[in-house]
Design an enzyme around this catalytic site. Sequence first.
Site, PDB file in Angstrom:
ATOM      1  CG  ASP A 184      -2.183   0.897   0.887  1.00 17.07           C
ATOM      2  OD1 ASP A 184      -2.125   1.682  -0.081  1.00 17.07           O
ATOM      3  OD2 ASP A 184      -3.190   0.815   1.616  1.00 17.07           O
TER       4      ASP A 184
HETATM    5  C1  BGC Z   1      -4.959   3.366  -0.004  1.00 16.93           C
HETATM    6  C2  BGC Z   1      -5.096   2.360  -1.122  1.00 16.93           C
HETATM    7  C3  BGC Z   1      -4.958   3.059  -2.450  1.00 16.93           C
HETATM    8  C4  BGC Z   1      -3.615   3.757  -2.490  1.00 16.93           C
HETATM    9  C5  BGC Z   1      -3.318   4.448  -3.786  1.00 16.93           C
HETATM   10  C6  BGC Z   1      -3.724   4.227  -0.156  1.00 16.93           C
HETATM   11  O1  BGC Z   1      -3.738   5.300   0.722  1.00 16.93           O
HETATM   12  O2  BGC Z   1      -4.962   2.684   1.228  1.00 16.93           O
HETATM   13  O3  BGC Z   1      -6.314   1.693  -1.013  1.00 16.93           O
HETATM   14  O4  BGC Z   1      -5.112   2.154  -3.486  1.00 16.93           O
HETATM   15  O5  BGC Z   1      -3.586   4.735  -1.459  1.00 16.93           O
HETATM   16  O6  BGC Z   1      -4.045   5.574  -3.961  1.00 16.93           O
END
Ligand code: BGC
Length: 759
Positions: free
Chosen positions: A296
């Site tokens: 993530d």
């Molecule tokens: C989130 C993810 C997301 C990623 C990219 C993160 O803060 O937890 O779910 O896909 O950002 O934007």
Amino acid sequence: MKKLKKIISLLTLAGMVFSCSQTSKLTYKDMGLPINDRVNDLLSKMTLEEKIGQMNQYNGFWNVTGPTPIQGDAAKKYKDLRKGYVGSMLNVRGVKEVRAVQKIAVEETRLGIPLVIGFDVIHGYETLSPIPLAESASWDLEAIQKSSEMAALEASAAGINWTFAPMVDVSRDARWGRVMEGAGEDPYLGSKIAKARILGFQGTDLSKENTILACAKHFAGYGFAESGRDYNTVDIGTSTLHNIVLPPFKASVDAGVRTFMNSFNELNGIPATGNSYLQRDLLKQEWKFDGFVISDWGSMVEMIAHGHAKDLKHAAEIAANAGSDMDMESNAYVHHLADLVKEGKVKESVIDDAVKRILKVKFELGLFEDPYRYCDEKREQNVIGSKEVLDASLDLAKKSIVLLKNQNNLLPLKKQGQKIAIIGALANDKTSPLGSWRIAAKDSTAVSVLEGLNAYKGNSIVYAKGADVALGTPDFITEVKINNTDKSEFEEAKKVAKNADVVVMVLGEHGFQSGEGRSRVDIGLPGVQQELLEEIYKVNKNIVLVLNNGRPLTLGWADANIPSILECWQLGTQSGHAIAQVLYGDYNPSGKLPMSFPRHVGQLPLYYNYKNTGRPILPGKDVVFWSHFQDEKNSALYPFGHGLSYTQFEYENLKVHQKEDEVHVKIGVKNIGKLKGKEVVQLYLRDLVASVTRPVKELKGFELIELEAGEEKIVEFVLTNKELGFYDNKGKFIVEPGEFKLFLGGSSKTVIETSFEIK
Ligand code: BGC
């Protein structure tokens, strides 16, 4: 003769050279070769740094959702891109932008390996469908699949070939803002919806221009953040992990999902990003997942704050060894992996495995054949916002609405001769219904409730705002400021309400009150809205409450006083049309709640599939020693699976027949009302005695049916070991003999039951 020999040997040599150059031509570029051969060939040509580059993902240059990455400046990123040290980019969108970065990767790097372009297409790209929690309320797998197909269609037309969806995190806590992104509290429903969404995004052929990679996230346990506070610690037992959290992830693998995302949280003391049990033992080994895992956002660097890695290099070592294949914006791999390999702390075989997975998926997308296949400006213009996409969004928006209460058949509204007052800032809001995670959608592009109702001409409609929900213009990054004080427009709204036959009040959360980083401790109507509702009620009791929200709310007062309540979530671009069609009965509501609505926030976490405990009932009058609250009931206000229709259904003739290892169930469902309508027939089981205790009820089957007034249908279910078994505390799936209870009905508050025995 000598000369001839020489000529022959020269020819042979030439032949060898020729066949050598032929072999080198028969490389990863050869479409005729099997993908694995192409991957191996390409890998054999890559330097260590180029391999690590494939494991590195950079953000575009806007919309940072987490702590800023180190050295994340644009100049450095472009330099890395040119060297072939970037395998993927996120948040680069639109054909022009995507083409520009792809061109660098393909034309300027040594091996020309194309980028995979990721984006959070969570509930649509520019045209938005209902937020995922709302979609899930439709229980309509076909419509959900279609909505993901449409999202893929639009996103792929904008150059994107990878979505970070579906989020398959089960959650039982409405305080957690990210419940809006998931399918609710149930692993069975969640698994079915995960599959539908994946099939919708990926289709049957990933190399088509209109399909994109899906990503099951966040692996794992993120939905169990303590007290619903986002990013918080997760500490759950093996039974909950295997029976509740993991099934939708397993279902995603079975559905062919090509990527996984790990998560921010620690799980039982080990951050998910550095968790080799999850990523290696379970996902890659036991489940045989052969796609790749992305971290993530910055979740590698966050292992330092977790207290699990001493610095970024250590974080890179832990993450790589634990099976995180690609680094999203921690800059851990690009800076440290090569040294770690040289020092023998990460084996090159670990790198090779990760890179093979990433390359394989790129080949499957057909990017090596045509890296610009998602980069067609004409297609971009024609597809985005097209009728096909808008129609699918409207279709699912109607199906996602849940009728929570309808006293005296106040709904549907009469189409003619009525004086209708519309009250609430959300009624006239064209942005909030888009919900959270709407990065590519433009502000003010949703149809408001007011616009939707005004499209019907027969009634006189007067609007009064009453009060703002939020102050200023809320956005994706900053905290929403709620109006807690300004009631200056209450009086005007009361005047309008007093003169009306029916008052439609549109209240709830602003679209940015749910989503990432948006936890709440008070899940009632925000700000002065509860007071507004009560004030309006004093002058006119004929109220239809239309709710807009991204999570279950506490609605005790409304339930006790307001005759009709319609849960309309955040329904996306076509919101107002969908709501108007349901209010006027052009669509008979068929949605069912995918999450329990509590009576009080203090009940959370709250879920229908709870355990019985040793003290489930009151042993005697006024005795306190049983599992309860002094000041509130245990049960939900609106339980999981609840949802009314403008018609009614009766369940009868439940028949169970056991055949070898299968249990065959038949139930008659009759529409006993006056209108055609849909019902979600729900089947629940309880395993009465087990070596590991089982919940009081578990959803194990459902079917969405449509019945004409007076019509009856027999609905059949077949239960196999898959439905009858469970995971023990070692994570092993077992089926135990013994007595089972079986329940059926139109909600988890079932209406008919029987039992059977497994020998
Ligand atoms: C989130 C993810 C997301 C990623 C990219 C993160 O803060 O937890 O779910 O896909 O950002 O934007």
